[in-house]
Write an enzyme that holds these catalytic residues in place. Structure first.
Site, short mmCIF file in Angstrom:
data_model
loop_
_atom_site.label_atom_id
_atom_site.label_comp_id
_atom_site.label_asym_id
_atom_site.label_seq_id
_atom_site.Cartn_x
_atom_site.Cartn_y
_atom_site.Cartn_z
CB SER A 141 73.52 -68.56 21.06
OG SER A 141 73.67 -69.83 20.50
CD GLU A 164 61.82 -53.04 11.10
OE1 GLU A 164 61.69 -51.82 10.99
OE2 GLU A 164 62.73 -53.57 11.79
CG HIS A 196 74.50 -71.66 17.89
ND1 HIS A 196 74.46 -71.35 19.24
CD2 HIS A 196 75.27 -72.76 17.78
CE1 HIS A 196 75.16 -72.25 19.91
NE2 HIS A 196 75.66 -73.11 19.04
#
Length: 139
Positions: free
Chosen positions: A58, A65, A71
């Site tokens: 993960s 931005e 994951h």
């Protein structure tokens, strides 16, 4: 198509039949996610990645931005990715295509969601915001 002003674009991606060795390599995934952000013309701030035991990764790449997250489930050759970008200069679809290639995905599903729809923000903030100060992406 009706054009609406929005603050961001959020692409939710499912990558299927990926290379499971790639999906279990946190350093490789982190490098790909950072490069995907750069290819999208985003400005990388920092990244955090974690490897699970016995498998899976993960991670998040924070960009000026917004963010890109992933994951992985190497045991299913599957990865879930969020590409959330704001501003008119960023191209999250370029990041999508780059990751599709690097993860060696045989199939993908994706959905783009408008985030921060200006009309809704203004309606729900009871006139406390000035429209001229909002930076938007014309959808």
């Amino acid at each position: 198509m009706i054009k609406s002003e929005q603050l961001g674009r959020h692409i939710l991606v499912e990558y299927y039949n990926c290379d499971n060795k790639v999906l279990n390599n946190a350093k490789l995934i982190e490098g790909y996610m950072i490069e995907a952000a750069k290819i999208a013309k985003a400005t990388v701030v920092e990244s955090v990645f974690h490897t699970f035991n016995p498998w899976g990764v993960s991670g998040a790449v924070i960009i000026e931005e917004s963010h890109l997250t992933i994951h992985t489930w190497p045991e299913y050759s599957y990865a879930a990715v969020d590409l959330f970008t704001c501003g008119t200069m960023i191209d999250p679809w370029a990041a999508f295509e780059y990751l599709e290639e690097k993860l060696k995905a045989e199939k993908t599903d994706s959905t783009e969601i408008s985030r921060g729809i200006v009309d809704r923000i203004l309606r729900n903030n009871k006139g406390r915001l000035e429209v001229s100060k909002l930076k938007t992406y014309g959808g």
